[in-house]
Design an enzyme around this catalytic site. Structure first.
Site, PDB file in Angstrom:
ATOM      1  N   ARG A   1      -6.848  -0.157   7.024  1.00 45.82           N
ATOM      2  CA  ARG A   1      -6.137   0.836   6.221  1.00 45.82           C
ATOM      3  C   ARG A   1      -4.914   0.224   5.544  1.00 45.82           C
ATOM      4  NH1 ARG A   1      -4.949   6.270   9.199  1.00 45.82           N
ATOM      5  NH2 ARG A   1      -3.990   6.459   7.182  1.00 45.82           N
TER       6      ARG A   1
ATOM      7  N   ARG B   1       4.180  14.314  13.168  1.00 44.62           N
ATOM      8  CA  ARG B   1       4.201  14.192  11.715  1.00 44.62           C
ATOM      9  C   ARG B   1       4.002  15.517  10.956  1.00 44.62           C
ATOM     10  NH1 ARG B   1       1.268   8.779   9.828  1.00 44.62           N
ATOM     11  NH2 ARG B   1       3.072   8.584   8.506  1.00 44.62           N
ATOM     12  N   PRO B   2       4.926  16.433  11.109  1.00 40.18           N
ATOM     13  CA  PRO B   2       4.812  17.720  10.403  1.00 40.18           C
ATOM     14  C   PRO B   2       5.060  17.570   8.892  1.00 40.18           C
ATOM     15  CG  PRO B   2       6.889  17.592  11.595  1.00 40.18           C
ATOM     16  CD  PRO B   2       6.137  16.332  11.913  1.00 40.18           C
ATOM     17  N   ILE B   3       4.844  18.673   8.146  1.00 39.59           N
ATOM     18  CA  ILE B   3       5.095  18.645   6.696  1.00 39.59           C
ATOM     19  C   ILE B   3       6.097  19.735   6.296  1.00 39.59           C
ATOM     20  CG2 ILE B   3       2.923  17.565   6.001  1.00 39.59           C
ATOM     21  CD1 ILE B   3       1.954  20.428   5.272  1.00 39.59           C
ATOM     22  N   ASP B   4       6.886  20.202   7.282  1.00 36.21           N
ATOM     23  CA  ASP B   4       7.842  21.282   7.014  1.00 36.21           C
ATOM     24  C   ASP B   4       8.816  20.943   5.888  1.00 36.21           C
ATOM     25  OD1 ASP B   4       8.584  19.338   9.003  1.00 36.21           O
ATOM     26  OD2 ASP B   4      10.452  20.443   9.280  1.00 36.21           O
ATOM     27  N   LEU B   5       9.204  19.667   5.799  1.00 34.90           N
ATOM     28  CA  LEU B   5      10.202  19.298   4.789  1.00 34.90           C
ATOM     29  C   LEU B   5       9.621  19.382   3.374  1.00 34.90           C
ATOM     30  CD1 LEU B   5      11.752  16.258   6.711  1.00 34.90           C
ATOM     31  CD2 LEU B   5      12.666  18.567   6.554  1.00 34.90           C
TER      32      LEU B   5
ATOM     33  N   CYS C   1      -2.369   8.158  10.944  1.00 35.22           N
ATOM     34  CA  CYS C   1      -2.269   7.439  12.215  1.00 35.22           C
ATOM     35  C   CYS C   1      -1.734   8.368  13.301  1.00 35.22           C
ATOM     36  CB  CYS C   1      -1.307   6.272  12.069  1.00 35.22           C
ATOM     37  SG  CYS C   1      -1.973   4.949  11.089  1.00 35.22           S
TER      38      CYS C   1
ATOM     39  N   ILE D   1      12.003   6.709  14.948  1.00 35.48           N
ATOM     40  CA  ILE D   1      11.364   7.505  13.888  1.00 35.48           C
ATOM     41  C   ILE D   1      10.234   8.387  14.442  1.00 35.48           C
ATOM     42  CG2 ILE D   1      10.235   7.407  11.610  1.00 35.48           C
ATOM     43  CD1 ILE D   1      12.965   6.076  11.487  1.00 35.48           C
TER      44      ILE D   1
ATOM     45  N   ARG E   1      -2.465  10.647   5.770  1.00 37.81           N
ATOM     46  CA  ARG E   1      -1.207  11.362   5.577  1.00 37.81           C
ATOM     47  C   ARG E   1      -0.795  11.383   4.094  1.00 37.81           C
ATOM     48  NH1 ARG E   1       2.942  14.439   7.972  1.00 37.81           N
ATOM     49  NH2 ARG E   1       4.936  13.837   7.102  1.00 37.81           N
TER      50      ARG E   1
ATOM     51  N   LYS F   1       0.850  -1.207   0.000  1.00 37.26           N
ATOM     52  CA  LYS F   1       0.000   0.000   0.000  1.00 37.26           C
ATOM     53  C   LYS F   1       0.877   1.245   0.000  1.00 37.26           C
ATOM     54  CE  LYS F   1      -0.408   1.571   4.648  1.00 37.26           C
ATOM     55  NZ  LYS F   1      -0.110   2.896   5.076  1.00 37.26           N
ATOM     56  N   ASN F   2       2.023   1.196   0.663  1.00 40.08           N
ATOM     57  CA  ASN F   2       2.860   2.403   0.716  1.00 40.08           C
ATOM     58  C   ASN F   2       3.603   2.656  -0.590  1.00 40.08           C
ATOM     59  OD1 ASN F   2       1.958   2.992   3.226  1.00 40.08           O
ATOM     60  ND2 ASN F   2       3.787   2.316   4.320  1.00 40.08           N
TER      61      ASN F   2
ATOM     62  N   ASP G   1       7.477   0.345  11.149  1.00 40.03           N
ATOM     63  CA  ASP G   1       6.147  -0.244  10.968  1.00 40.03           C
ATOM     64  C   ASP G   1       6.064  -1.686  11.472  1.00 40.03           C
ATOM     65  OD1 ASP G   1       5.273   2.124   9.913  1.00 40.03           O
ATOM     66  OD2 ASP G   1       5.498   1.514   7.821  1.00 40.03           O
TER      67      ASP G   1
HETATM   68  N1  EPU Z   1       8.911  14.383   9.196  1.00 39.68           N
HETATM   69  C1  EPU Z   1       9.093  15.694   9.505  1.00 39.68           C
HETATM   70  N2  EPU Z   1       8.763  16.658   8.585  1.00 39.68           N
HETATM   71  C2  EPU Z   1       8.245  16.322   7.362  1.00 39.68           C
HETATM   72  C3  EPU Z   1       8.081  14.961   7.041  1.00 39.68           C
HETATM   73  C4  EPU Z   1       8.422  14.007   7.980  1.00 39.68           C
HETATM   74  O1  EPU Z   1       9.547  16.019  10.609  1.00 39.68           O
HETATM   75  O2  EPU Z   1       7.960  17.234   6.588  1.00 39.68           O
HETATM   76  C5  EPU Z   1       9.238  13.354  10.195  1.00 39.68           C
HETATM   77  C6  EPU Z   1       8.025  12.519  10.617  1.00 39.68           C
HETATM   78  O3  EPU Z   1       7.260  13.202  11.606  1.00 39.68           O
HETATM   79  C7  EPU Z   1       8.673  11.264  11.146  1.00 39.68           C
HETATM   80  C8  EPU Z   1       9.911  11.119  10.247  1.00 39.68           C
HETATM   81  O4  EPU Z   1      10.121  12.411   9.637  1.00 39.68           O
HETATM   82  O5  EPU Z   1       9.068  11.435  12.462  1.00 39.68           O
HETATM   83  C9  EPU Z   1       9.808  10.108   9.150  1.00 39.68           C
HETATM   84  O6  EPU Z   1       8.585  10.304   8.467  1.00 39.68           O
HETATM   85  P1  EPU Z   1       8.407   9.966   6.913  1.00 39.68           P
HETATM   86  O7  EPU Z   1       8.143  11.238   6.204  1.00 39.68           O
HETATM   87  O8  EPU Z   1       9.536   9.118   6.462  1.00 39.68           O
HETATM   88  O9  EPU Z   1       7.088   9.105   6.965  1.00 39.68           O
HETATM   89  P2  EPU Z   1       5.911   9.096   5.911  1.00 39.68           P
HETATM   90  O10 EPU Z   1       6.438   9.207   4.547  1.00 39.68           O
HETATM   91  O11 EPU Z   1       4.852  10.032   6.361  1.00 39.68           O
HETATM   92  C10 EPU Z   1       5.912   6.534   5.451  1.00 39.68           C
HETATM   93  C11 EPU Z   1       4.902   5.429   5.623  1.00 39.68           C
HETATM   94  C12 EPU Z   1       4.712   5.135   7.103  1.00 39.68           C
HETATM   95  C13 EPU Z   1       6.070   4.758   7.698  1.00 39.68           C
HETATM   96  C14 EPU Z   1       7.098   5.882   7.432  1.00 39.68           C
HETATM   97  C15 EPU Z   1       8.483   5.544   7.925  1.00 39.68           C
HETATM   98  C16 EPU Z   1       3.453   5.837   3.755  1.00 39.68           C
HETATM   99  C17 EPU Z   1       2.107   6.225   3.254  1.00 39.68           C
HETATM  100  N3  EPU Z   1       3.630   5.844   5.062  1.00 39.68           N
HETATM  101  O12 EPU Z   1       5.338   7.655   6.127  1.00 39.68           O
HETATM  102  O13 EPU Z   1       3.853   4.015   7.153  1.00 39.68           O
HETATM  103  O14 EPU Z   1       5.943   4.567   9.081  1.00 39.68           O
HETATM  104  O15 EPU Z   1       7.161   6.150   6.030  1.00 39.68           O
HETATM  105  O16 EPU Z   1       8.946   4.378   7.314  1.00 39.68           O
HETATM  106  O17 EPU Z   1       4.334   5.495   2.975  1.00 39.68           O
HETATM  107  C18 EPU Z   1       2.152   2.618   7.992  1.00 39.68           C
HETATM  108  O18 EPU Z   1       2.138   2.062   6.881  1.00 39.68           O
HETATM  109  O19 EPU Z   1       1.562   2.142   9.003  1.00 39.68           O
HETATM  110  C19 EPU Z   1       2.905   3.861   8.147  1.00 39.68           C
HETATM  111  C20 EPU Z   1       2.723   4.704   9.163  1.00 39.68           C
END
Ligand code: EPU
Length: 438
Positions: free
Chosen positions: A417, A127-131, A122, A339, A98, A28-29, A317
């Site tokens: 999900r 989980r910010p989006i600043d990046l 979740c 993480i 997300r 799914k990811n 995960d």
């Molecule tokens: N982060 C920031 N700023 C940002 C983006 C991320 O601080 O702008 C932080 C997050 O808060 C977190 C860390 O960076 O602490 C890593 O987050 P990442 O962006 O890698 O996670 P994601 O892309 O939102 C995906 C998977 C998650 C999985 C993570 C880590 C998807 C849809 N989701 O999330 O999967 O835990 O990578 O491997 O691909 C799940 O499937 O249950 C799930 C939560």
């Protein structure tokens, strides 16, 4: 209606001798990102091996509201992006997922604008989006925040250099897609290296994108200067988190569990940790199959200082399923979450079912095994334990399967999900369970 559903599981207790095969679905990811990536193509694209999970259905809904025409048949989604007329992501739907934010990259690349709310998902950390926002600014976009919405306009992406302060899977994928149609070259540093990123990029490249370095920390995107990609078929890689979840479960409950249609290459970290603990695992890379057995369960040894890590490390995960594994071995295990800040909430539910787990901090637990889990009906009649997120939900299901007596788990929609046909797959292995709707 769906939200009311619960799982009733009749625990195995000491009778842990199941046998069977589980077929792994598409990731799914990976599929969610390809759905967003479809926006970059000039015509309908077929996405194959897409799992029927609730998150996939939510993104279908969001994209349909943008105007994309989407058809679904078996595990194939066909998405026509040429019918998109709207670039504002639905506020309410985005609040549930997300991955909605990943649509913003392709929308900006193609249409030069998008409006979206801070995404939901979740509850495992802030989980910010600043990046993402920093990346868009580096590519030339203006970002305005008002009424809890982000309004982004690009004025034509021009390429640039993006350094991720923190490794981010979704950020890497989204900024790569944002840069795909840009003028000029974008270089992204400190990228995530997850296989789902490679899966996405290989497909975009077959459609005419010029992206190199996926699977390494530095990715270079030579933009196509506005030229849309030529429609080509996408196929999602096997879901390594689903496979890892069943692998950990199988190590506890199965005389023999065959995990088919998986990609063993993507599961090295979990196979290594379980093997070190004494689990008998047979990996057949060629046949894409892993066989696991609990033959040696009495002699499993504790897990020493496990730390979740970006790929190729041990995935966050699988942290919750591995914690359940640790409750079944003799001695003290230590598990550290690197993480997310808030991914151990389910521990209190395991403790309620009998586990001996001590939180050292919000990121750090010590597990003392072995535990004999009690089903919720044994603890108190009518007791219900909630699934807290996708993976914590799977962990609670594991505890209920291991338990003596019957358990009731609510919030099944959260597990849905990420796990396609969880109840069907578990029943196929001989687990006694049913979904009930009140
Ligand atoms: N982060 C920031 N700023 C940002 C983006 C991320 O601080 O702008 C932080 C997050 O808060 C977190 C860390 O960076 O602490 C890593 O987050 P990442 O962006 O890698 O996670 P994601 O892309 O939102 C995906 C998977 C998650 C999985 C993570 C880590 C998807 C849809 N989701 O999330 O999967 O835990 O990578 O491997 O691909 C799940 O499937 O249950 C799930 C939560």
């Amino acid at each position: 209606m769906e939200r009311q559903e619960k799982l009733k599981i009749n625990g195995l207790g000491a009778e842990r001798n199941l046998k069977g095969t589980v077929y792994i679905s598409g990731a799914k990811n990976a599929a969610l990102k390809a759905m967003a990536g479809a926006v970059l193509f000039d015509g309908p694209v077929e996405l194959h091996n897409v799992p029927d999970t609730a998150d996939v259905r939510t993104i279908v809904e969001i994209m349909t509201k943008l105007g994309a025409r989407i058809e679904s048949k078996d595990d194939v989604l066909t998405i026509d992006p040429n019918t998109i007329t709207n670039t504002d992501i639905d506020r309410k739907l985005a609040g549930n997922i997300r991955a909605s934010v990943m649509l913003t990259g392709p929308l900006l690349a193609r249409y030069g604008k998008t409006t979206f709310p801070a995404p939901g998902g979740c509850v495992i950390g802030c989980r910010p989006i600043d990046l993402f926002l920093n990346g868009y600014r580096k590519l030339g976009a203006s970002v305005v925040e008002h009424d809890e919405l982000f309004d982004i306009k690009d004025g034509n992406f021009h390429g640039g250099e993006i350094f991720f302060d923190k490794v981010t899977v979704g950020g890497t994928e989204t900024l790569v897609m944002a840069a795909t149609l840009a003028e000029g070259r974008t270089i992204l540093y400190n990228c995530a290296m997850e296989p789902e990123i490679v899966n996405l990029v290989e497909w975009l490249n077959r459609g005419g994108a010029k992206i190199s370095g996926a699977g390494t920390p530095t990715i270079t995107v030579d933009g196509t200067a506005g030229k849309l990609l030529k429609p080509v078929k996408y196929e999602a890689i096997p879901d390594r988190i689903e496979a890892g979840s069943y692998l950990i479960l199988g190590a506890l409950i199965a005389k023999e569990l065959e995990i088919k249609d998986c990609e063993p290459e993507h599961l090295r970290a979990v196979v290594s940790i379980l093997s070190d603990a004494g689990v008998k695992i047979n990996v057949d890379d060629k046949a894409k199959t892993i066989v696991v057995s609990n033959d040696n369960a009495k002699n499993y040894t504790p897990l020493n200082d496990i730390r979740t890590h970006e790929y190729p490390g041990f995935p966050t995960d699988l942290q919750a399923p591995l914690t359940v594994f640790a409750t079944q071995v003799n001695g003290k295990s230590a598990i550290f979450e690197t993480i997310y800040e808030n991914r151990f909430k389910y521990v209190e539910d395991l403790v309620a079912m009998g586990a001996n787990i001590r939180a050292i901090s919000e990121r750090d637990v010590e597990v003392n095994g072995p535990t004999t889990f009690k089903g919720t009906s044994e603890i108190s009649p009518g007791m219900i334990i909630p699934a807290r997120d996708i993976r914590a939900g799977f962990a609670i299901v594991m505890a209920a399967i291991l338990a003596h007596g019957e358990s009731t788990i609510s919030n099944v929609h959260l597990i849905d999900r990420g796990y396609e046909d969880l109840a069907g797959k578990l029943k196929g292995l001989g687990v006694e369970l049913e979904r009930i709707s009140n």
